[in-house]
Design an enzyme around this catalytic site. Structure first.
Site, PDB file in Angstrom:
ATOM      1  N   VAL A   1      46.999  33.703  30.609  1.00 23.60           N
ATOM      2  CA  VAL A   1      48.885  33.570  29.200  1.00 23.60           C
ATOM      3  C   VAL A   1      48.751  32.897  28.420  1.00 23.60           C
ATOM      4  O   VAL A   1      49.860  32.720  27.339  1.00 23.60           O
ATOM      5  CB  VAL A   1      49.617  34.458  30.121  1.00 23.60           C
ATOM      6  CG1 VAL A   1      50.188  33.147  31.877  1.00 23.60           C
ATOM      7  CG2 VAL A   1      51.478  34.402  29.270  1.00 23.60           C
TER       8      VAL A   1
ATOM      9  N   TYR B   1      38.441  43.520  39.756  1.00 26.92           N
ATOM     10  CA  TYR B   1      38.442  42.137  39.858  1.00 26.92           C
ATOM     11  C   TYR B   1      38.634  41.507  41.131  1.00 26.92           C
ATOM     12  O   TYR B   1      38.036  40.291  41.795  1.00 26.92           O
ATOM     13  CB  TYR B   1      39.542  41.151  38.787  1.00 26.92           C
ATOM     14  CG  TYR B   1      39.047  39.899  38.514  1.00 26.92           C
ATOM     15  CD1 TYR B   1      38.081  38.796  37.675  1.00 26.92           C
ATOM     16  CD2 TYR B   1      40.465  38.965  39.373  1.00 26.92           C
ATOM     17  CE1 TYR B   1      38.171  38.218  38.013  1.00 26.92           C
ATOM     18  CE2 TYR B   1      40.214  37.701  39.065  1.00 26.92           C
ATOM     19  CZ  TYR B   1      39.299  36.787  38.497  1.00 26.92           C
ATOM     20  OH  TYR B   1      38.808  35.615  38.727  1.00 26.92           O
TER      21      TYR B   1
ATOM     22  N   THR C   1      31.755  33.882  26.808  1.00 25.41           N
ATOM     23  CA  THR C   1      32.555  33.575  26.719  1.00 25.41           C
ATOM     24  C   THR C   1      32.470  32.307  26.140  1.00 25.41           C
ATOM     25  O   THR C   1      33.526  31.017  25.153  1.00 25.41           O
ATOM     26  CB  THR C   1      33.581  33.674  27.664  1.00 25.41           C
ATOM     27  OG1 THR C   1      33.260  33.383  28.950  1.00 25.41           O
ATOM     28  CG2 THR C   1      34.325  35.729  27.584  1.00 25.41           C
TER      29      THR C   1
ATOM     30  N   LYS D   1      36.076  39.721  43.405  1.00 33.22           N
ATOM     31  CA  LYS D   1      35.426  38.309  43.932  1.00 33.22           C
ATOM     32  C   LYS D   1      36.310  37.579  45.483  1.00 33.22           C
ATOM     33  O   LYS D   1      35.699  37.193  46.543  1.00 33.22           O
ATOM     34  CB  LYS D   1      37.251  37.215  43.476  1.00 33.22           C
ATOM     35  CG  LYS D   1      37.657  37.104  41.782  1.00 33.22           C
ATOM     36  CD  LYS D   1      36.222  36.275  41.982  1.00 33.22           C
ATOM     37  CE  LYS D   1      36.182  35.243  39.992  1.00 33.22           C
ATOM     38  NZ  LYS D   1      35.386  34.575  40.270  1.00 33.22           N
TER      39      LYS D   1
ATOM     40  N   SER E   1      38.459  38.410  33.929  1.00 31.59           N
ATOM     41  CA  SER E   1      40.864  39.052  33.458  1.00 31.59           C
ATOM     42  C   SER E   1      40.177  39.990  34.103  1.00 31.59           C
ATOM     43  O   SER E   1      39.706  40.865  34.671  1.00 31.59           O
ATOM     44  CB  SER E   1      39.974  39.437  32.008  1.00 31.59           C
ATOM     45  OG  SER E   1      40.715  40.613  32.234  1.00 31.59           O
TER      46      SER E   1
HETATM   47  C1  UD1 Z   1      44.767  34.837  36.558  1.00 36.40           C
HETATM   48  C2  UD1 Z   1      43.343  35.089  36.052  1.00 36.40           C
HETATM   49  C3  UD1 Z   1      42.041  35.634  37.011  1.00 36.40           C
HETATM   50  C4  UD1 Z   1      42.595  34.246  38.537  1.00 36.40           C
HETATM   51  C5  UD1 Z   1      44.006  35.080  38.837  1.00 36.40           C
HETATM   52  C6  UD1 Z   1      44.058  34.079  40.143  1.00 36.40           C
HETATM   53  C7  UD1 Z   1      43.136  34.778  33.636  1.00 36.40           C
HETATM   54  C8  UD1 Z   1      43.116  35.241  32.429  1.00 36.40           C
HETATM   55  N1  UD1 Z   1      43.073  35.161  34.904  1.00 36.40           N
HETATM   56  O1  UD1 Z   1      45.157  35.998  36.610  1.00 36.40           O
HETATM   57  O2  UD1 Z   1      40.881  34.744  36.819  1.00 36.40           O
HETATM   58  O3  UD1 Z   1      41.121  34.639  39.151  1.00 36.40           O
HETATM   59  O4  UD1 Z   1      44.995  34.605  37.932  1.00 36.40           O
HETATM   60  O5  UD1 Z   1      44.356  32.813  40.294  1.00 36.40           O
HETATM   61  O6  UD1 Z   1      43.487  33.185  33.526  1.00 36.40           O
HETATM   62  N2  UD1 Z   1      51.254  38.544  30.355  1.00 36.40           N
HETATM   63  C9  UD1 Z   1      52.016  38.347  30.023  1.00 36.40           C
HETATM   64  N3  UD1 Z   1      51.469  38.075  28.334  1.00 36.40           N
HETATM   65  C10 UD1 Z   1      50.618  38.046  27.700  1.00 36.40           C
HETATM   66  C11 UD1 Z   1      49.191  37.552  28.861  1.00 36.40           C
HETATM   67  C12 UD1 Z   1      49.745  37.524  30.051  1.00 36.40           C
HETATM   68  O7  UD1 Z   1      52.986  38.843  30.091  1.00 36.40           O
HETATM   69  O8  UD1 Z   1      50.159  37.962  27.147  1.00 36.40           O
HETATM   70  C13 UD1 Z   1      51.259  38.245  32.240  1.00 36.40           C
HETATM   71  C14 UD1 Z   1      50.364  39.246  33.129  1.00 36.40           C
HETATM   72  O9  UD1 Z   1      51.360  40.446  33.060  1.00 36.40           O
HETATM   73  C15 UD1 Z   1      50.612  38.232  34.241  1.00 36.40           C
HETATM   74  C16 UD1 Z   1      50.175  37.041  33.988  1.00 36.40           C
HETATM   75  O10 UD1 Z   1      51.225  36.741  32.949  1.00 36.40           O
HETATM   76  O11 UD1 Z   1      51.613  38.581  35.113  1.00 36.40           O
HETATM   77  C17 UD1 Z   1      49.413  35.886  34.272  1.00 36.40           C
HETATM   78  O12 UD1 Z   1      48.794  36.621  33.597  1.00 36.40           O
HETATM   79  P1  UD1 Z   1      47.092  36.374  33.170  1.00 36.40           P
HETATM   80  O13 UD1 Z   1      46.977  34.926  32.490  1.00 36.40           O
HETATM   81  O14 UD1 Z   1      46.054  37.426  32.461  1.00 36.40           O
HETATM   82  O15 UD1 Z   1      45.949  35.862  34.766  1.00 36.40           O
HETATM   83  P2  UD1 Z   1      46.841  36.616  36.530  1.00 36.40           P
HETATM   84  O16 UD1 Z   1      46.372  38.178  36.222  1.00 36.40           O
HETATM   85  O17 UD1 Z   1      47.673  36.562  37.142  1.00 36.40           O
END
Ligand code: UD1
Length: 308
Positions: free
Chosen positions: A184, A140, A36, A144, A77
């Site tokens: 996100v 994941y 990536t 970790k 992820s």
């Molecule tokens: C993130 C990190 C992860 C880290 C963790 C702890 C990323 C990709 N993942 O996981 O590496 O270890 O925090 O700090 O940075 N969501 C939406 N719409 C979207 C994408 C996501 O609503 O299009 C929501 C998800 O359902 C979630 C929140 O946004 O509730 C955050 O999601 P995401 O950015 O994937 O992060 P985490 O799963 O929290």
């Protein structure tokens, strides 16, 4: 002058660490498999070992002669790990163990491991403190957790100094929005910049402690050299939390967009609430998150605008 190895140095957080290490006048080497990460994220003058850290030869070549190892390489992820537990295990656990063995044998002064707040799981108590019981609910989060347990074990068993910095939803420039597994904030900015509707998984009431990348860089570099922290696990975050609904509004405001979000199904294994207690980082590292969420968001949006 010290030599730092940044694993995953061509990725989002790793490349910011590379920049900061060069800025403080130290030397840096990157190891990355470019799954990536991107070459354009690192200056051409930086030495790069290209390869997979789960391969012993790559790990040993990468750590040779290094003072400090900042282990950022991962498939970071949650949903991708739910889909592919084996592939992500190799990237997140096998690589970490291989790197620990290589660092131990090479006499590295300290290895700092990128841990994750996902390790806390769904316990209702907020904010999350490092002495709370870990309760991983996804591959994941477990991967970790295994990584940080290995780090602590290498400190007690072999005397290799390690520190785990537990990250909380890091965001900032260079976080690539190019996959459904992306962070996100990058996905929401990209959607609204192109007039599309950001998709919220679930009702949007879940909360996160979104942390600007410069704060993380500061915390990690402090963890590499601070006295008396070998074997510790330390939250690195902002210490606040906002909901996904609030996040969409904040991005809309910075961008001057009124495109409304749509809602999709909640994600399997999604943690409900996440917020860090950062007392330990303040006390043991002298850490203080200098960049607020709002300021970080403005920098991030400006970067996305300039790079698209
Ligand atoms: C993130 C990190 C992860 C880290 C963790 C702890 C990323 C990709 N993942 O996981 O590496 O270890 O925090 O700090 O940075 N969501 C939406 N719409 C979207 C994408 C996501 O609503 O299009 C929501 C998800 O359902 C979630 C929140 O946004 O509730 C955050 O999601 P995401 O950015 O994937 O992060 P985490 O799963 O929290």
């Amino acid at each position: 002058m010290s030599l730092y190895l940044v694993s995953g140095g061509a990725g989002f957080i790793g490349s910011h660490l590379v920049e900061a290490i060069l800025g403080q006048g130290d030397q840096v080497r990157v190891v990355d498999n470019f799954s990536t990460g991107k070459r354009e994220n690192i200056p051409v003058s930086v030495e790069v070992v290209e390869g997979d850290l789960a391969d012993e030869g790559v790990a040993r070549q990468a750590v040779a002669g290094c003072d400090y190892v900042l282990h950022q390489a991962a498939i970071p992820s949650v949903p991708r790990s739910v889909k592919d537990p084996l592939g992500t295990h190799r990237a997140n656990v096998d690589s970490t163990l291989q790197l620990l063995v290589a660092a131990r044998d090479a006499g590295v002064k300290r290895l700092v491991f990128a841990g994750s707040s996902s390790t806390y799981g769904n316990s209702a108590v907020l904010p999350k403190r490092e002495d709370m019981r870990s309760a991983p609910v996804t591959p994941y989060a477990l991967q970790k957790f295994v990584g940080e347990q290995y780090c602590q074990m290498f400190t007690s068993l072999y005397g290799l100094e390690t520190v785990t910095t537990r990250y909380f939803n890091v965001f900032g420039p260079r976080q690539a929005p190019d996959s459904p597994y992306s962070g996100v904030i990058s996905l929401f900015i990209k959607a609204l910049l192109t007039g599309k509707s950001p998709v919220i998984h679930g009702d949007g009431r879940q909360t996160r402690d979104f942390t600007y990348v410069a704060n993380v860089v500061d915390g990690v570099l402090r963890a590499a050299t601070a006295e008396g922290v070998a074997g510790e696990v330390i939250n690195i975050a902002t210490g606040g939390r906002i909901s996904l609904l609030e996040l969409v509004r904040a991005v809309q405001l910075v961008l001057g967009s009124d495109v409304a979000p749509t809602h999709g199904p909640a994600r399997a294994g999604d943690v409900k609430d996440s917020q860090a207690d950062i007392f330990k980082a303040r006390k043991m590292l002298g850490y203080d998150p200098a960049v607020s969420f709002d300021e970080g968001l403005r920098h991030t949006v400006a970067w996305f605008k300039a790079s698209t």
